[in-house]
Scaffold this motif. Structure first.
Motif, PDB file in Angstrom:
ATOM      1  N   GLN A  96       0.832  -1.191   0.000  1.00  0.00           N
ATOM      2  CA  GLN A  96       0.000   0.000   0.000  1.00  0.00           C
ATOM      3  C   GLN A  96       0.869   1.244   0.000  1.00  0.00           C
ATOM      4  OE1 GLN A  96      -2.534   2.120   3.251  1.00  0.00           O
ATOM      5  NE2 GLN A  96      -3.674   0.293   2.697  1.00  0.00           N
TER       6      GLN A  96
ATOM      7  N   TYR B  68      -1.590   1.607  -4.700  1.00  0.00           N
ATOM      8  CA  TYR B  68      -0.687   0.517  -4.379  1.00  0.00           C
ATOM      9  C   TYR B  68       0.545   0.597  -5.264  1.00  0.00           C
ATOM     10  CZ  TYR B  68      -3.457  -1.867  -0.933  1.00  0.00           C
ATOM     11  OH  TYR B  68      -4.100  -2.178   0.228  1.00  0.00           O
TER      12      TYR B  68
ATOM     13  N   ARG C  71      17.308   2.480   0.137  1.00  0.00           N
ATOM     14  CA  ARG C  71      18.409   2.874   1.009  1.00  0.00           C
ATOM     15  C   ARG C  71      18.602   1.913   2.171  1.00  0.00           C
ATOM     16  NH1 ARG C  71      19.571   8.122  -0.356  1.00  0.00           N
ATOM     17  NH2 ARG C  71      17.912   9.104  -1.542  1.00  0.00           N
TER      18      ARG C  71
ATOM     19  N   TYR D 243      20.115   0.106  -9.486  1.00  0.00           N
ATOM     20  CA  TYR D 243      20.170   1.157  -8.467  1.00  0.00           C
ATOM     21  C   TYR D 243      20.299   2.530  -9.119  1.00  0.00           C
ATOM     22  CZ  TYR D 243      20.358  -1.451  -4.063  1.00  0.00           C
ATOM     23  OH  TYR D 243      20.031  -2.197  -2.962  1.00  0.00           O
TER      24      TYR D 243
ATOM     25  N   ARG E  28      21.058   8.571 -10.695  1.00  0.00           N
ATOM     26  CA  ARG E  28      22.406   9.147 -10.704  1.00  0.00           C
ATOM     27  C   ARG E  28      23.434   8.021 -10.674  1.00  0.00           C
ATOM     28  NH1 ARG E  28      24.342   8.649  -5.764  1.00  0.00           N
ATOM     29  NH2 ARG E  28      22.858   8.232  -4.089  1.00  0.00           N
TER      30      ARG E  28
ATOM     31  N   ILE F 144      26.722   5.816  -9.525  1.00  0.00           N
ATOM     32  CA  ILE F 144      27.277   5.336  -8.274  1.00  0.00           C
ATOM     33  C   ILE F 144      28.668   4.788  -8.560  1.00  0.00           C
ATOM     34  CG2 ILE F 144      26.977   3.698  -6.382  1.00  0.00           C
ATOM     35  CD1 ILE F 144      23.988   3.635  -7.036  1.00  0.00           C
TER      36      ILE F 144
ATOM     37  N   ASN G   1      32.911   1.122  -4.764  1.00  0.00           N
ATOM     38  CA  ASN G   1      32.291   1.313  -3.454  1.00  0.00           C
ATOM     39  C   ASN G   1      30.934   0.636  -3.362  1.00  0.00           C
ATOM     40  OD1 ASN G   1      34.504   2.812  -2.787  1.00  0.00           O
ATOM     41  ND2 ASN G   1      33.532   4.775  -3.223  1.00  0.00           N
ATOM     42  N   PHE G   2      30.209   0.639  -4.460  1.00  0.00           N
ATOM     43  CA  PHE G   2      28.912  -0.033  -4.500  1.00  0.00           C
ATOM     44  C   PHE G   2      29.078  -1.511  -4.165  1.00  0.00           C
ATOM     45  CE2 PHE G   2      25.650  -2.393  -6.847  1.00  0.00           C
ATOM     46  CZ  PHE G   2      24.506  -1.792  -6.366  1.00  0.00           C
TER      47      PHE G   2
ATOM     48  N   LYS H 255      30.282  -2.091  -0.483  1.00  0.00           N
ATOM     49  CA  LYS H 255      29.266  -1.827   0.528  1.00  0.00           C
ATOM     50  C   LYS H 255      28.220  -2.934   0.595  1.00  0.00           C
ATOM     51  CE  LYS H 255      26.036   1.557   2.290  1.00  0.00           C
ATOM     52  NZ  LYS H 255      25.626   2.970   2.297  1.00  0.00           N
ATOM     53  N   LEU H 256      27.691  -3.318  -0.558  1.00  0.00           N
ATOM     54  CA  LEU H 256      26.634  -4.332  -0.553  1.00  0.00           C
ATOM     55  C   LEU H 256      27.163  -5.673  -0.054  1.00  0.00           C
ATOM     56  CD1 LEU H 256      24.191  -3.732  -3.455  1.00  0.00           C
ATOM     57  CD2 LEU H 256      24.576  -2.502  -1.349  1.00  0.00           C
TER      58      LEU H 256
ATOM     59  N   GLU I 279      17.853  -1.752  10.374  1.00  0.00           N
ATOM     60  CA  GLU I 279      17.624  -0.639  11.291  1.00  0.00           C
ATOM     61  C   GLU I 279      18.940   0.025  11.613  1.00  0.00           C
ATOM     62  OE1 GLU I 279      14.977   0.811  12.455  1.00  0.00           O
ATOM     63  OE2 GLU I 279      13.657  -0.545  11.355  1.00  0.00           O
ATOM     64  N   ARG I 280      19.066   1.264  11.284  1.00  0.00           N
ATOM     65  CA  ARG I 280      20.268   1.957  11.747  1.00  0.00           C
ATOM     66  C   ARG I 280      19.848   2.904  12.867  1.00  0.00           C
ATOM     67  NH1 ARG I 280      22.787   4.127   6.541  1.00  0.00           N
ATOM     68  NH2 ARG I 280      21.645   2.385   5.658  1.00  0.00           N
ATOM     69  N   ASP I 281      20.493   2.755  13.995  1.00  0.00           N
ATOM     70  CA  ASP I 281      20.094   3.481  15.190  1.00  0.00           C
ATOM     71  C   ASP I 281      20.388   4.961  15.084  1.00  0.00           C
ATOM     72  OD1 ASP I 281      18.990   1.417  16.455  1.00  0.00           O
ATOM     73  OD2 ASP I 281      20.663   0.994  17.782  1.00  0.00           O
ATOM     74  N   PHE I 282      19.600   5.708  15.807  1.00  0.00           N
ATOM     75  CA  PHE I 282      19.910   7.113  16.010  1.00  0.00           C
ATOM     76  C   PHE I 282      20.647   7.197  17.339  1.00  0.00           C
ATOM     77  CE2 PHE I 282      19.232  11.387  17.463  1.00  0.00           C
ATOM     78  CZ  PHE I 282      19.406  12.129  16.326  1.00  0.00           C
ATOM     79  N   LEU I 283      21.927   7.339  17.280  1.00  0.00           N
ATOM     80  CA  LEU I 283      22.803   7.313  18.457  1.00  0.00           C
ATOM     81  C   LEU I 283      22.685   5.993  19.217  1.00  0.00           C
ATOM     82  CD1 LEU I 283      22.537  10.917  19.848  1.00  0.00           C
ATOM     83  CD2 LEU I 283      24.345   9.914  18.508  1.00  0.00           C
TER      84      LEU I 283
END
Lengths: 227, 227
Positions: free
Chosen positions: B79, B99, B146, B168, B174, B176, B180-181, B184-185, B223-227
């Motif tokens: 959705q 959708y 992302r 991607y 744009r 990449i 580095n691509f 990273k993956l 999940e990337r934490d905020f601090l």
DNA sequence: GCAAAAGTGTTACCACTACACCCATGC
DNA sequence: GCATGGGTGTAGTGGTAACACTTTTGC
């Protein structure tokens, strides 16, 4: 209308969240009618044909929660998601568009409302699919906290940095390192120092804090690139 | 509906995106009826009272796009948002739940469909508010790229790493950095090497590539934490 | 050999983490 | 003095960006 199809009822449900450290709280109201009469639930209304969903969400707060029009006008409100399980409402097929609202923790608002800890609702504690809606609202807020300045609508225009951190901790449900929190938000340019120091009213010791404000008035996302 | 209050019509519109480097493409179909007869638009249907919105989205693809049932069954579909501007439909008040669907770029599917570059629709090029819906779909896909492995549903089970990067780049619009691509993956554990090397069919030189696959089958968010 | 595509390595830089430490006030 | 809350600094770590270089194929 030219259509004569039998269609579901369209409704709006509203989740209002506020922060009162260490709790993240949601506004629940006792249902005045059946079904689930007397039970605490999210406020909601049926959509009228001449109003938008956004307007219906605002009307919900005026009519069901008794909030004055100006207060509703100033509230942050965004569409959350649409819930459409076939038997979510025992009265018949109802599709509900949920809205997420964020309120400052002003003690005078919603005096009759029941503010409940948003992450401590007992299982089966809410009628319909309102637990699912509430969970989606909390998840949305947590997500936006990471990459936007949305906390701006939860705090007063000027605040101590520790208030801000307490708000973040209440929303995320975990502790944050004090020093790093401060450094990060300042370096990001998300908040900036006010000129004045806070008056020493009602404080019981400790160095007087600076006041801070959010640097940008609008809701902004910091796009972080993928490579 | 004669016994109920007058309510808007509830409809579903579907945005199907696919990647065909260097383009990100959306499925548009010529409208068979008025209004906007003959114009390219997003496929959509009116919701039936006995089906969920998700089922209606699938039915849209079967009935309007002529996609076989098994193909629809396998499609990634989520959705997006609900669009409810008062005059979005000249026939009368219609609320549409949009959708987002993601398809692999198989040439045989949707032979009659018009695949259009999703970011090159001329202004005013789509009827109703379909430009807004399409923009929301592209933004959602870009955002999920992302922090999830959603690209998995756009590519075949095994692929060259350059195909993945081209996908991607088409989605993000744009270039990449190649090295580095890759690093990273792989370090994220998002993709992993297959055992075999690709056969040299239809290639005109260059070192033969490895094949890769997504490490996790389910859609997952890091999940990337905020601090 | 040469071009093309795939894969690897290197370096400087920057952000994040987890601390330790200093400052200013009330009592 | 001392508790309390506010504010600053730093060293280690690890990810990122930009770039150079090597490998393996077709022609």
């Amino acid at each position: 209308m030219s259509f004569k199809l039998e269609q579901p009822v369209l409704a709006v449900d509203v989740v209002i969240l506020r922060v009162r450290p260490p709790r993240l709280e949601a506004l629940l109201l006792p249902r005045p009618d059946e079904p689930f009469r007397g039970a605490l639930a999210l406020p909601g209304v049926a959509l009228r044909i001449e109003e938008t969903l956004f307007e219906a969400a605002r009307r919900t707060l005026r009519e069901k929660a008794g909030w004055p029009g100006e207060a509703v006008q100033a509230l942050y409100l965004e569409q959350l998601a649409t819930f459409d399980a076939l038997y979510r409402d025992p009265r018949g097929r109802t599709v509900s568009v949920a809205y997420l609202g964020l309120a400052r923790s002003t003690p005078t608002l919603f005096p009759g409302g029941a503010w409940q800890a948003a992450d401590a609702i007992p299982p089966g504690g809410l009628p319909f699919d309102h637990e699912e809606i509430l969970a989606a609202a909390v998840a949305r807020l947590r997500g936006k906290l990471r990459y936007t300045n949305i906390a701006r609508v939860l705090l007063p225009p000027a605040f101590r940095i520790e208030e801000l951190q307490a708000a973040y901790e209440a929303i995320l449900g975990r502790a944050i390192n004090r020093s790093n929190f401060r450094n990060k938000l300042l370096k990001l340019g998300l908040i900036e120092q006010e000129r004045i120091l806070l008056e020493a009213v009602g404080r019981q010791g400790g160095r007087p804090p600076h006041l801070y404000r959010f640097a940008r008035a609008r809701l902004e996302a910091e796009e972080r690139d993928f490579l």
